[in-house]
Design a protein around this motif. Sequence first.
Motif, PDB file in Angstrom:
ATOM      1  N   LEU A  46       0.840  -1.190   0.000  1.00  7.94           N
ATOM      2  CA  LEU A  46       0.000   0.000   0.000  1.00  7.94           C
ATOM      3  C   LEU A  46       0.879   1.245   0.000  1.00  7.94           C
ATOM      4  CD1 LEU A  46      -2.728  -1.027   2.624  1.00  7.94           C
ATOM      5  CD2 LEU A  46      -2.521  -1.671   0.205  1.00  7.94           C
ATOM      6  N   SER A  94       2.088   0.001   4.262  1.00  9.31           N
ATOM      7  CA  SER A  94       2.150  -1.347   4.830  1.00  9.31           C
ATOM      8  C   SER A  94       2.258  -2.362   3.712  1.00  9.31           C
ATOM      9  CB  SER A  94       0.903  -1.642   5.687  1.00  9.31           C
ATOM     10  OG  SER A  94      -0.277  -1.539   4.906  1.00  9.31           O
ATOM     11  N   THR A 126      -3.120  -7.198   5.894  1.00  6.77           N
ATOM     12  CA  THR A 126      -2.850  -5.798   5.566  1.00  6.77           C
ATOM     13  C   THR A 126      -4.111  -4.945   5.459  1.00  6.77           C
ATOM     14  OG1 THR A 126      -0.914  -6.545   4.320  1.00  6.77           O
ATOM     15  CG2 THR A 126      -1.649  -4.293   3.920  1.00  6.77           C
ATOM     16  N   ILE A 127      -5.189  -5.529   4.973  1.00  5.73           N
ATOM     17  CA  ILE A 127      -6.402  -4.763   4.688  1.00  5.73           C
ATOM     18  C   ILE A 127      -7.399  -4.905   5.828  1.00  5.73           C
ATOM     19  CG2 ILE A 127      -8.260  -4.339   3.039  1.00  5.73           C
ATOM     20  CD1 ILE A 127      -5.468  -3.841   1.921  1.00  5.73           C
ATOM     21  N   ARG A 143     -11.353  -0.241   7.296  1.00  4.41           N
ATOM     22  CA  ARG A 143     -11.359   1.094   6.704  1.00  4.41           C
ATOM     23  C   ARG A 143     -10.064   1.393   5.931  1.00  4.41           C
ATOM     24  NH1 ARG A 143     -15.719   0.238   7.098  1.00  4.41           N
ATOM     25  NH2 ARG A 143     -17.295   1.008   8.557  1.00  4.41           N
ATOM     26  N   THR A 144      -9.262   0.358   5.677  1.00  9.80           N
ATOM     27  CA  THR A 144      -7.974   0.569   5.017  1.00  9.80           C
ATOM     28  C   THR A 144      -8.134   1.156   3.621  1.00  9.80           C
ATOM     29  OG1 THR A 144      -7.043  -1.298   6.237  1.00  9.80           O
ATOM     30  CG2 THR A 144      -5.818  -0.532   4.325  1.00  9.80           C
ATOM     31  N   LEU A 169      -6.910   4.692   2.198  1.00 12.93           N
ATOM     32  CA  LEU A 169      -5.875   4.685   1.162  1.00 12.93           C
ATOM     33  C   LEU A 169      -6.260   5.583  -0.003  1.00 12.93           C
ATOM     34  CD1 LEU A 169      -3.196   3.390   0.168  1.00 12.93           C
ATOM     35  CD2 LEU A 169      -4.585   1.578  -0.872  1.00 12.93           C
ATOM     36  N   THR A 179     -14.333  -5.322   3.372  1.00 12.19           N
ATOM     37  CA  THR A 179     -13.234  -6.269   3.218  1.00 12.19           C
ATOM     38  C   THR A 179     -13.729  -7.706   3.169  1.00 12.19           C
ATOM     39  OG1 THR A 179     -11.819  -4.755   4.467  1.00 12.19           O
ATOM     40  CG2 THR A 179     -11.020  -6.995   4.176  1.00 12.19           C
TER      41      THR A 179
END
Length: 407
Positions: free
Chosen positions: A213, A221, A228-229, A232-233, A237, A247
Amino acid sequence: MTAVLNAEQVDVGYDGGAVVSDINTSALRGQLICLLGPNGAGKSTILRTLSGHLAPLGGTVYIGGKSVTKMSENERAKKLSVVLTEKPPLHMTTARDLVSMGRSPHTGFWGRLSETDEKKVREAMDTVGISELAEREFMGLSDGEKQKILIARALAQEPQLMILDEPTSHLDINSRIEIMNILSQLAHQKGLTIIMSIHDIDIALKTCQNVILIKDGRLLSQGTPEDTIGDRTIEGLYDIEKASYDTLLGNMELRNTAKPLLFIVAGAGSGIPLYRALTRNGFGFVTGILHEGDIDCRVAADMRIEVVREKPFTAVSGETFAAAEKRIGAFRCAVDTAFPLGEHNTANVRLLRTFLHNGGKLFSMRPREENLRLYPECGNVAEVTSAAEITDYIKKEYQTGRIHHEQ
């Protein structure tokens, strides 16, 4: 396992300064790695640096343990291949001719193809599934076919590492899936290490073993999608404010900020088509009674819709029923989405019967026989067959003033 590629404290950019700084990452044999990030984040610049087309401003990129900047062009071409977004304007060039160009690092000064080279070209085309296109002119092919040919050319180089910049851009959904399936097979079956940038978030997270990312000039990350995800990633992003990326479900839902016009009783996915139809037409709603964990409950929450909810795997409590009864009473219209009936949600039928007895209008997506059984002596039930039919009715009633926002 020895890394095919290592980047140690690498800064990438141009004379004007670094675009992304302090990149530390590695790629192992057979890994499929995706770079995710907004436009302008520096993904293409990173790929150009990893491939040796652009010198790093700081740090070192190693391929097979050797600095990429210390490799000759031919040596580098035997280690890695690159597929860029731009398609080369090659008129009067057949697909076979273009794939054959991938053998140039192995053919010597005169560039003549040996029997071995010809075999490698055929194998590359067979692997990618384009053998039938061999004699077709490259410029006359579809974008998806062109991309497959460029991948076959890169594969014909016999690289350890393949780097691709947006390989699915400008392709239809079927071509995107085909391309990602080809790349996945190359990684898993051929042991090829693949690093690419991509904007297809859902496809990337379902295909790539690792994601990186990138945002605001740094690597945020990296790791497996699962590690990793977070919830709210993706929104953070890409600075998404008017939609939510789920997700677990792997999809994006537009947020519905309109004032509610009706109440929807749903469950087990039966409400989602109507949720989306109303949202894209600018109509708000309240939904329930939904058990936490139900897919309708999750999608409604992603849309930021008000949900009357109950704890999972429990019968609807008197308190929850009273809350739903109060909310549905604020509307003139309600919808039964033909949700499956079980021991824990029979209260929803009772809720709708009460709504009808109080003078409300119900749209039911159930067959007539079932409506007569569930709502006997209730004449204000309209039988509908689709979300579009309900949306059209709501639009007409709202425009004529016969339906209003909640009281």
